[in-house]
Design a protein around this motif. Structure first.
Motif, PDB file in Angstrom:
ATOM      1  N   LEU A   1      -5.443   5.485  -2.781  1.00 15.82           N
ATOM      2  CA  LEU A   1      -6.084   5.800  -1.501  1.00 15.82           C
ATOM      3  C   LEU A   1      -5.105   5.629  -0.344  1.00 15.82           C
ATOM      4  N   ALA A   2      -4.376   4.527  -0.343  1.00 18.15           N
ATOM      5  CA  ALA A   2      -3.411   4.254   0.725  1.00 18.15           C
ATOM      6  C   ALA A   2      -2.320   5.318   0.771  1.00 18.15           C
ATOM      7  N   THR A   3      -1.803   5.684  -0.397  1.00 21.84           N
ATOM      8  CA  THR A   3      -0.754   6.700  -0.472  1.00 21.84           C
ATOM      9  C   THR A   3      -1.253   8.050   0.015  1.00 21.84           C
ATOM     10  N   ALA A   4      -2.461   8.425  -0.388  1.00 24.40           N
ATOM     11  CA  ALA A   4      -3.028   9.713   0.021  1.00 24.40           C
ATOM     12  C   ALA A   4      -3.267   9.758   1.520  1.00 24.40           C
ATOM     13  N   LEU A   5      -3.742   8.651   2.090  1.00 27.41           N
ATOM     14  CA  LEU A   5      -3.952   8.592   3.537  1.00 27.41           C
ATOM     15  C   LEU A   5      -2.629   8.720   4.283  1.00 27.41           C
ATOM     16  N   GLN A   6      -1.582   8.060   3.767  1.00 28.15           N
ATOM     17  CA  GLN A   6      -0.256   8.171   4.377  1.00 28.15           C
ATOM     18  C   GLN A   6       0.223   9.619   4.370  1.00 28.15           C
ATOM     19  N   HIS A   7      -0.015  10.321   3.272  1.00 31.06           N
ATOM     20  CA  HIS A   7       0.400  11.720   3.181  1.00 31.06           C
ATOM     21  C   HIS A   7      -0.363  12.597   4.172  1.00 31.06           C
ATOM     22  N   ARG A   8      -1.548  12.152   4.573  1.00 35.04           N
ATOM     23  CA  ARG A   8      -2.340  12.902   5.562  1.00 35.04           C
ATOM     24  C   ARG A   8      -2.029  12.470   6.992  1.00 35.04           C
ATOM     25  N   GLY A   9      -1.047  11.601   7.143  1.00 36.72           N
ATOM     26  CA  GLY A   9      -0.627  11.194   8.482  1.00 36.72           C
ATOM     27  C   GLY A   9      -1.361  10.000   9.039  1.00 36.72           C
ATOM     28  N   VAL A  10      -2.072   9.258   8.188  1.00 33.64           N
ATOM     29  CA  VAL A  10      -2.796   8.070   8.630  1.00 33.64           C
ATOM     30  C   VAL A  10      -1.984   6.831   8.263  1.00 33.64           C
ATOM     31  N   ASP A  11      -1.628   6.029   9.249  1.00 27.41           N
ATOM     32  CA  ASP A  11      -0.880   4.805   8.965  1.00 27.41           C
ATOM     33  C   ASP A  11      -1.801   3.787   8.298  1.00 27.41           C
ATOM     34  N   VAL A  12      -1.312   3.171   7.243  1.00 23.32           N
ATOM     35  CA  VAL A  12      -2.121   2.236   6.463  1.00 23.32           C
ATOM     36  C   VAL A  12      -1.391   0.908   6.300  1.00 23.32           C
ATOM     37  N   VAL A  13      -2.148  -0.181   6.441  1.00 25.78           N
ATOM     38  CA  VAL A  13      -1.657  -1.523   6.135  1.00 25.78           C
ATOM     39  C   VAL A  13      -2.510  -2.061   4.995  1.00 25.78           C
ATOM     40  N   CYS A  14      -1.880  -2.501   3.918  1.00 20.83           N
ATOM     41  CA  CYS A  14      -2.608  -3.078   2.785  1.00 20.83           C
ATOM     42  C   CYS A  14      -2.359  -4.580   2.729  1.00 20.83           C
ATOM     43  N   TYR A  15      -3.432  -5.314   2.518  1.00 19.88           N
ATOM     44  CA  TYR A  15      -3.320  -6.760   2.327  1.00 19.88           C
ATOM     45  C   TYR A  15      -3.394  -7.046   0.833  1.00 19.88           C
ATOM     46  N   ALA A  16      -2.346  -7.635   0.290  1.00 17.78           N
ATOM     47  CA  ALA A  16      -2.266  -7.888  -1.149  1.00 17.78           C
ATOM     48  C   ALA A  16      -1.373  -9.093  -1.383  1.00 17.78           C
ATOM     49  N   CYS A  17      -1.279  -9.515  -2.643  1.00 21.01           N
ATOM     50  CA  CYS A  17      -0.504 -10.705  -2.983  1.00 21.01           C
ATOM     51  C   CYS A  17       0.998 -10.433  -2.936  1.00 21.01           C
ATOM     52  N   GLU A  18       1.759 -11.502  -2.820  1.00 19.60           N
ATOM     53  CA  GLU A  18       3.224 -11.410  -2.853  1.00 19.60           C
ATOM     54  C   GLU A  18       3.662 -10.659  -4.105  1.00 19.60           C
ATOM     55  N   GLY A  19       4.637  -9.773  -3.926  1.00 19.23           N
ATOM     56  CA  GLY A  19       5.130  -8.987  -5.046  1.00 19.23           C
ATOM     57  C   GLY A  19       4.510  -7.612  -5.130  1.00 19.23           C
ATOM     58  N   SER A  20       3.452  -7.380  -4.344  1.00 19.39           N
ATOM     59  CA  SER A  20       2.811  -6.058  -4.343  1.00 19.39           C
ATOM     60  C   SER A  20       3.640  -5.081  -3.529  1.00 19.39           C
ATOM     61  N   ALA A  21       3.663  -3.821  -3.966  1.00 20.24           N
ATOM     62  CA  ALA A  21       4.413  -2.792  -3.252  1.00 20.24           C
ATOM     63  C   ALA A  21       3.748  -1.443  -3.466  1.00 20.24           C
ATOM     64  N   ILE A  22       3.566  -0.693  -2.384  1.00 20.44           N
ATOM     65  CA  ILE A  22       3.035   0.667  -2.443  1.00 20.44           C
ATOM     66  C   ILE A  22       4.001   1.542  -1.667  1.00 20.44           C
ATOM     67  N   SER A  23       4.520   2.564  -2.302  1.00 16.86           N
ATOM     68  CA  SER A  23       5.542   3.402  -1.683  1.00 16.86           C
ATOM     69  C   SER A  23       5.063   3.981  -0.359  1.00 16.86           C
TER      70      SER A  23
END
Length: 225
Positions: free
Chosen positions: A11-33
């Motif tokens: 969901l975050a990646t798809a929103l980014q591709h549509r021009g929506v800036d996204v911030v994800c809250y997740a545990c240390e070590g998490s990464a979303i391109s």
């Protein structure tokens, strides 16, 4: 670590591709391109259950859930203080976001990913329902929305997104069956093994027996392999 995490990442990646800036809250070590990830200094080990809930003492469960709630509260507080964040999308299994919905200044959407088996969530939604507190809640299927109705009227559902380019269709196969999912009783892995056995076909199992489900794997699944 599981399906919910994958759904959030997609969901975050798809929103980014549509021009929506996204911030994800997740545990240390998490990464979303291409997506900013904020960890608030939280490590997965600190909120991961060491074994199945039914094998833990009551005080131990309450301690872990209190830690979960504190982490979620910390994330929401961070999002509220950031003026660049306009909408909060809650995917957690905590009751805290439901109770805060009525008091925070930013719109908050709740997507339910699990059935009504977690007492913290069911009781929170029951309280919100009886108190006539309006919540924006989405389920992930029509059937999923239906089973939540006794706790709160969930009238909308949005299917989890899939990237079909990552799963190319093919009409050719070698007859092997596959199971993909967490190694837990509710996922039906024992049924998959029985079906494959009856059909006389090989079954490839894709799943990780996490620490919390290790005893189930060792006692119920491993003898069948």
């Amino acid at each position: 670590a599981g399906g919910t995490g994958v759904a959030i990442a997609r969901l975050a990646t798809a929103l980014q591709h549509r021009g929506v800036d996204v911030v994800c809250y997740a545990c240390e070590g998490s990464a979303i391109s291409g997506v900013e990830v904020r960890t608030c200094g939280v490590f997965a080990d600190s909120i991961a259950y060491p074994r199945a809930v039914n094998e833990m003492k009551g005080k131990e469960v309450l301690s872990f859930r209190a830690t979960e709630d504190a982490v979620i509260y910390q994330a929401i507080e961070d999002a509220l203080q950031d003026t660049s964040i306009h909408v909060i999308h809650n995917h957690s299994f905590s009751s805290i976001p439901f109770f805060l919905s009525h008091f925070i200044s930013k719109p908050i959407l709740h997507t339910l990913h699990v059935p009504p088996t977690r007492s913290a969530m069911t009781e929170a939604l029951r309280v919100c329902k009886t108190s006539n507190l309006p919540l924006h809640i989405v389920a992930v299927s029509h059937a999923h929305a239906q089973i939540w109705q006794p706790y709160y009227p969930v009238n909308q559902f949005i299917y989890n997104g899939l990237d079909f380019k990552a799963l190319p269709y093919s009409s050719h196969h070698n007859g092997t069956l596959a199971f993909a999912g967490r190694i837990v009783p509710t996922k039906g892995i024992e049924d998959a093994i029985e079906i494959a056995t009856r059909l006389g076909k090989n079954l490839a199992i894709y799943g990780d027996p996490k620490l919390a489900n290790r005893s189930y794997f060792q006692s119920r699944i491993q003898p069948l392999l």
